[in-house]
Design a protein around this motif. Structure first.
Motif, PDB file in Angstrom:
ATOM      1  N   HIS A  16      66.702 -79.920 -49.948  1.00 14.98           N
ATOM      2  CA  HIS A  16      67.659 -80.848 -50.558  1.00 14.98           C
ATOM      3  C   HIS A  16      68.906 -81.035 -49.690  1.00 14.98           C
ATOM      4  O   HIS A  16      69.415 -82.137 -49.537  1.00 14.98           O
ATOM      5  CB  HIS A  16      68.107 -80.310 -51.920  1.00 14.98           C
ATOM      6  N   SER A  40      57.978 -78.451 -42.311  1.00 16.02           N
ATOM      7  CA  SER A  40      56.543 -78.183 -42.453  1.00 16.02           C
ATOM      8  C   SER A  40      55.831 -79.346 -43.135  1.00 16.02           C
ATOM      9  O   SER A  40      54.614 -79.445 -43.096  1.00 16.02           O
ATOM     10  CB  SER A  40      56.331 -76.894 -43.242  1.00 16.02           C
ATOM     11  N   THR A  44      59.173 -84.267 -48.712  1.00 21.27           N
ATOM     12  CA  THR A  44      59.769 -83.088 -49.354  1.00 21.27           C
ATOM     13  C   THR A  44      60.056 -83.392 -50.824  1.00 21.27           C
ATOM     14  O   THR A  44      60.531 -84.472 -51.166  1.00 21.27           O
ATOM     15  CB  THR A  44      61.047 -82.651 -48.593  1.00 21.27           C
ATOM     16  N   SER A  47      63.243 -81.235 -56.681  1.00 20.24           N
ATOM     17  CA  SER A  47      62.840 -80.276 -57.718  1.00 20.24           C
ATOM     18  C   SER A  47      63.098 -80.783 -59.138  1.00 20.24           C
ATOM     19  O   SER A  47      62.330 -80.488 -60.048  1.00 20.24           O
ATOM     20  CB  SER A  47      63.537 -78.943 -57.504  1.00 20.24           C
ATOM     21  N   VAL A  83      58.174 -73.874 -38.695  1.00 18.43           N
ATOM     22  CA  VAL A  83      58.845 -72.980 -37.743  1.00 18.43           C
ATOM     23  C   VAL A  83      58.293 -71.581 -37.976  1.00 18.43           C
ATOM     24  O   VAL A  83      58.140 -71.140 -39.114  1.00 18.43           O
ATOM     25  CB  VAL A  83      60.377 -73.024 -37.971  1.00 18.43           C
ATOM     26  N   ASN A 109      67.313 -74.617 -43.891  1.00 14.32           N
ATOM     27  CA  ASN A 109      67.216 -75.041 -45.298  1.00 14.32           C
ATOM     28  C   ASN A 109      65.728 -75.066 -45.677  1.00 14.32           C
ATOM     29  O   ASN A 109      65.151 -76.094 -45.954  1.00 14.32           O
ATOM     30  CB  ASN A 109      67.872 -76.427 -45.449  1.00 14.32           C
ATOM     31  N   LYS A 127      55.530 -72.728 -55.364  1.00 17.18           N
ATOM     32  CA  LYS A 127      55.938 -73.208 -54.042  1.00 17.18           C
ATOM     33  C   LYS A 127      55.077 -72.545 -52.990  1.00 17.18           C
ATOM     34  O   LYS A 127      54.786 -71.355 -53.135  1.00 17.18           O
ATOM     35  CB  LYS A 127      57.411 -72.875 -53.806  1.00 17.18           C
ATOM     36  N   TRP A 248      59.024 -65.492 -42.042  1.00 20.58           N
ATOM     37  CA  TRP A 248      59.398 -65.376 -40.639  1.00 20.58           C
ATOM     38  C   TRP A 248      60.858 -64.999 -40.428  1.00 20.58           C
ATOM     39  O   TRP A 248      61.236 -64.423 -39.417  1.00 20.58           O
ATOM     40  CB  TRP A 248      59.094 -66.666 -39.868  1.00 20.58           C
ATOM     41  N   ASP A 281      68.240 -72.288 -51.273  1.00 21.09           N
ATOM     42  CA  ASP A 281      67.605 -71.045 -51.735  1.00 21.09           C
ATOM     43  C   ASP A 281      67.512 -69.973 -50.656  1.00 21.09           C
ATOM     44  O   ASP A 281      67.537 -68.783 -50.959  1.00 21.09           O
ATOM     45  CB  ASP A 281      66.169 -71.345 -52.202  1.00 21.09           C
ATOM     46  N   GLY A 299      68.378 -75.805 -57.382  1.00 22.32           N
ATOM     47  CA  GLY A 299      68.603 -76.987 -56.567  1.00 22.32           C
ATOM     48  C   GLY A 299      70.032 -77.499 -56.616  1.00 22.32           C
ATOM     49  O   GLY A 299      70.512 -78.123 -55.666  1.00 22.32           O
ATOM     50  N   VAL A 300      70.710 -77.242 -57.729  1.00 23.03           N
ATOM     51  CA  VAL A 300      72.081 -77.738 -57.888  1.00 23.03           C
ATOM     52  C   VAL A 300      72.962 -77.269 -56.725  1.00 23.03           C
ATOM     53  O   VAL A 300      73.735 -78.047 -56.154  1.00 23.03           O
ATOM     54  CB  VAL A 300      72.657 -77.244 -59.236  1.00 23.03           C
TER      55      VAL A 300
HETATM   56  C1  LIG Z   1      58.955 -76.520 -61.194  1.00 24.78           C
HETATM   57  C2  LIG Z   1      60.365 -76.301 -60.730  1.00 24.78           C
HETATM   58  C3  LIG Z   1      61.399 -76.944 -61.357  1.00 24.78           C
HETATM   59  C4  LIG Z   1      62.693 -76.761 -60.931  1.00 24.78           C
HETATM   60  N1  LIG Z   1      63.666 -77.441 -61.577  1.00 24.78           N
HETATM   61  C5  LIG Z   1      64.927 -77.322 -61.168  1.00 24.78           C
HETATM   62  C6  LIG Z   1      65.945 -78.073 -61.794  1.00 24.78           C
HETATM   63  O1  LIG Z   1      65.703 -78.840 -62.728  1.00 24.78           O
HETATM   64  N2  LIG Z   1      67.224 -77.919 -61.343  1.00 24.78           N
HETATM   65  C7  LIG Z   1      67.510 -77.063 -60.319  1.00 24.78           C
HETATM   66  O2  LIG Z   1      68.677 -76.963 -59.940  1.00 24.78           O
HETATM   67  N3  LIG Z   1      66.566 -76.347 -59.691  1.00 24.78           N
HETATM   68  C8  LIG Z   1      65.278 -76.446 -60.095  1.00 24.78           C
HETATM   69  N4  LIG Z   1      64.311 -75.724 -59.463  1.00 24.78           N
HETATM   70  C9  LIG Z   1      64.669 -74.840 -58.340  1.00 24.78           C
HETATM   71  C10 LIG Z   1      64.676 -75.653 -57.053  1.00 24.78           C
HETATM   72  O3  LIG Z   1      63.374 -76.097 -56.791  1.00 24.78           O
HETATM   73  C11 LIG Z   1      65.133 -74.897 -55.827  1.00 24.78           C
HETATM   74  O4  LIG Z   1      66.281 -74.167 -56.102  1.00 24.78           O
HETATM   75  C12 LIG Z   1      65.427 -75.920 -54.725  1.00 24.78           C
HETATM   76  O5  LIG Z   1      64.242 -76.607 -54.396  1.00 24.78           O
HETATM   77  C13 LIG Z   1      65.967 -75.258 -53.473  1.00 24.78           C
HETATM   78  O6  LIG Z   1      66.194 -76.272 -52.540  1.00 24.78           O
HETATM   79  P1  LIG Z   1      66.292 -76.013 -50.995  1.00 24.78           P
HETATM   80  O7  LIG Z   1      67.029 -77.163 -50.453  1.00 24.78           O
HETATM   81  O8  LIG Z   1      66.832 -74.659 -50.738  1.00 24.78           O
HETATM   82  O9  LIG Z   1      64.799 -75.954 -50.456  1.00 24.78           O
HETATM   83  P2  LIG Z   1      63.467 -76.760 -50.864  1.00 24.78           P
HETATM   84  O10 LIG Z   1      63.756 -77.922 -51.718  1.00 24.78           O
HETATM   85  O11 LIG Z   1      62.521 -75.733 -51.399  1.00 24.78           O
HETATM   86  O12 LIG Z   1      62.965 -77.301 -49.479  1.00 24.78           O
HETATM   87  C14 LIG Z   1      62.608 -76.483 -48.414  1.00 24.78           C
HETATM   88  C15 LIG Z   1      61.888 -77.329 -47.377  1.00 24.78           C
HETATM   89  O13 LIG Z   1      61.689 -76.573 -46.198  1.00 24.78           O
HETATM   90  C16 LIG Z   1      60.366 -76.730 -45.733  1.00 24.78           C
HETATM   91  N5  LIG Z   1      59.970 -75.482 -45.064  1.00 24.78           N
HETATM   92  C17 LIG Z   1      59.682 -74.297 -45.631  1.00 24.78           C
HETATM   93  N6  LIG Z   1      59.349 -73.390 -44.695  1.00 24.78           N
HETATM   94  C18 LIG Z   1      59.442 -74.027 -43.498  1.00 24.78           C
HETATM   95  C19 LIG Z   1      59.229 -73.635 -42.149  1.00 24.78           C
HETATM   96  N7  LIG Z   1      58.844 -72.387 -41.834  1.00 24.78           N
HETATM   97  N8  LIG Z   1      59.401 -74.540 -41.172  1.00 24.78           N
HETATM   98  C20 LIG Z   1      59.794 -75.799 -41.471  1.00 24.78           C
HETATM   99  N9  LIG Z   1      59.999 -76.233 -42.730  1.00 24.78           N
HETATM  100  C21 LIG Z   1      59.843 -75.358 -43.731  1.00 24.78           C
HETATM  101  C22 LIG Z   1      59.537 -76.984 -46.992  1.00 24.78           C
HETATM  102  O14 LIG Z   1      58.363 -77.675 -46.717  1.00 24.78           O
HETATM  103  C23 LIG Z   1      60.508 -77.809 -47.829  1.00 24.78           C
HETATM  104  O15 LIG Z   1      60.372 -79.176 -47.544  1.00 24.78           O
HETATM  105  C24 LIG Z   1      62.982 -75.893 -59.854  1.00 24.78           C
HETATM  106  C25 LIG Z   1      61.934 -75.239 -59.204  1.00 24.78           C
HETATM  107  C26 LIG Z   1      60.643 -75.439 -59.616  1.00 24.78           C
HETATM  108  C27 LIG Z   1      59.533 -74.722 -58.896  1.00 24.78           C
END
Ligand SMILES: Cc1cc2nc3c(=O)[nH]c(=O)nc-3n(C[C@H](O)[C@H](O)[C@H](O)COP(=O)(O)OP(=O)(O)OC[C@H]3O[C@@H](n4cnc5c(N)ncnc54)[C@H](O)[C@@H]3O)c2cc1C
Length: 384
Positions: A16, A40, A44, A47, A83, A109, A127, A248, A281, A299-300
């Protein structure tokens, strides 16, 4: 030749925060440098819309951002790869295919996955989302057969997925859904009122909640056993268990907390390497200024960190002062009941109903309206 001389910023993971960062660069510009996004997956997920995708309210394409197009519109290079290593001393990132890229500064991220608390057969984590959605599209048993579905974990993801699956397969009266809760309450971290509203909702939809069921595998295949020797036969187990970082990272020399998440300061900067930033996260946010030790994995926060990340990545080139990220102590949480209603909570506001869903749906669509989405049918999860 010039390419090599330009400072290189590598963005690892298209979560995000990085999606919003690219959007901001697209709108407001960025000092001249080479920017590379390595993700990856090209598409994307957002959530907030995932429960709606599972329930059938949105298409998969409506809930995903097309990172390749977003990167192109931002003059950012895009590499669709995982990665597999980061060497902070050599300032190198390695991808799974063995490509080695050098950077001047980097931002991570990559989100999280679920801890495999149970080593069981027929178990899937939520996930990576693409793997989960692929299973959902291709496993035809849930729609028609007597089926026992067990979900381990009763955080927001566990309960929302349970309700969404009930909605999606509501015509299958032989589908039993069980939620296994290691402790004595669902939605820990939420208020007692929200916990009660959600419990009522699950019970109304005939989703069985097993409190005190810290599951482990029995010697019989497809049977879970609790510490009190209660057993549960299942056909499919979904792990919505606590978040863990992608593996990793642990092998890099970055400072991480006891859970393996990257330790970052109030500037979203690694506490061990000042040219490495992390957000969402994957990061463990510590702010002595605000006496904050860690934030919930939701996600917030990943969304809110984007403006600070933009300023601080820019500051690396301009020499401007770094901004501090100030998390709000309270934030609006909207949980989908998957049937055209939702539960809202923020401070004193704790309510459930259709209007809450209308509000959530509007907010989620507004969020996605900023991004390029995959073309219709671009994301075929079925094998055919
Ligand atoms: C069903 C469900 C519902 C949810 N609902 C909510 C909600 O309503 N509100 C809320 O705040 N949170 C919610 N969450 C939690 C939320 O999904 C996470 O907190 C949020 O997605 C974290 O975002 P991020 O930006 O850290 O990473 P993510 O959105 O998880 O994105 C990480 C990205 O990195 C990529 N990636 C991973 N590993 C690698 C690698 N080694 N190399 C390259 N790329 C890589 C992945 O493919 C992905 O695209 C929910 C979670 C789930 C499972």
């Amino acid at each position: 030749m010039n390419e090599k001389k330009r400072a290189t910023l590598i963005l690892i993971g298209g979560g995000h925060t990085h999606a919003l960062l690219l959007n901001k660069i697209r709108q407001s510009g960025f000092p001249p440098c080479r920017v590379i996004l390595i993700s990856s997956t090209r598409y994307t997920p957002y959530s907030g819309m995932l429960p709606g995708v599972i329930a059938g309210h949105y298409t998969v394409e409506q809930s995903h951002i097309d990172l390749k197009v977003l990167a192109e519109e931002t003059a950012c290079e895009f590499i669709e790869e995982k990665v597999s290593a980061l060497n902070p001393d050599k300032q190198q990132v390695t991808t799974e295919s063995g490509e080695v890229l050098e950077y001047d500064w980097v931002s991570i991220n990559t989100g999280s996955t679920q801890r495999r608390t149970v080593k069981a057969s027929n178990a899937i984590t939520i996930k990576p989302v693409e793997q989960f959605l692929h299973w959902l599209e291709t496993d035809t048993r849930l729609a028609h057969e007597p089926f026992n579905l067990a979900i381990a974990g009763a955080g927001a993801a566990g309960v929302e997925v349970a309700l969404a699956l009930r909605e999606r397969f509501k015509s299958n009266k032989q589908l039993d859904i069980h939620i296994l809760v290691a402790g004595q309450k669902i939605l820990s971290g939420y208020s007692i009122k929200v916990q009660a509203l959600m419990k009522e909702e699950l019970e109304r939809k005939n989703i069985q909640i097993h409190f005190g069921f810290a599951a482990s595998t029995s010697k019989d295949e497809n049977v879970l056993i609790s510490t009190d020797q209660e057993t549960l036969k299942y056909d499919q187990l979904i792990l919505a268990t606590p978040a863990i970082p992608v593996p990793w990272l642990v092998e890099s020399d970055l400072a991480v907390n006891s859970g393996g998440f990257i330790s970052i300061n109030q500037h979203l900067q690694s506490t061990s390497h000042s040219n490495i930033f992390a957000c969402g996260d994957v990061a463990d946010f510590q702010s002595p200024d605000h006496d904050i030790k860690g934030l919930p994995k939701c996600g917030v926060y990943a969304v809110r960190q984007a403006p600070t990340l933009y300023s601080n990545l820019k500051a690396h080139l301009t020499g401007e002062a770094l901004q501090s990220f100030q998390p709000q102590p309270k934030f609006l949480s909207l949980l989908s009941c998957a049937d055209g209603r939702a539960i809202a909570s923020r401070g004193w506001l704790e309510t459930r109903g259709r209007l809450v869903w209308v509000w959530k749906d509007w907010l989620d669509r507004q969020f996605m309206a900023r991004f390029p989405l995959p073309k219709k049918d671009a994301m075929k999860y079925s094998d055919t």
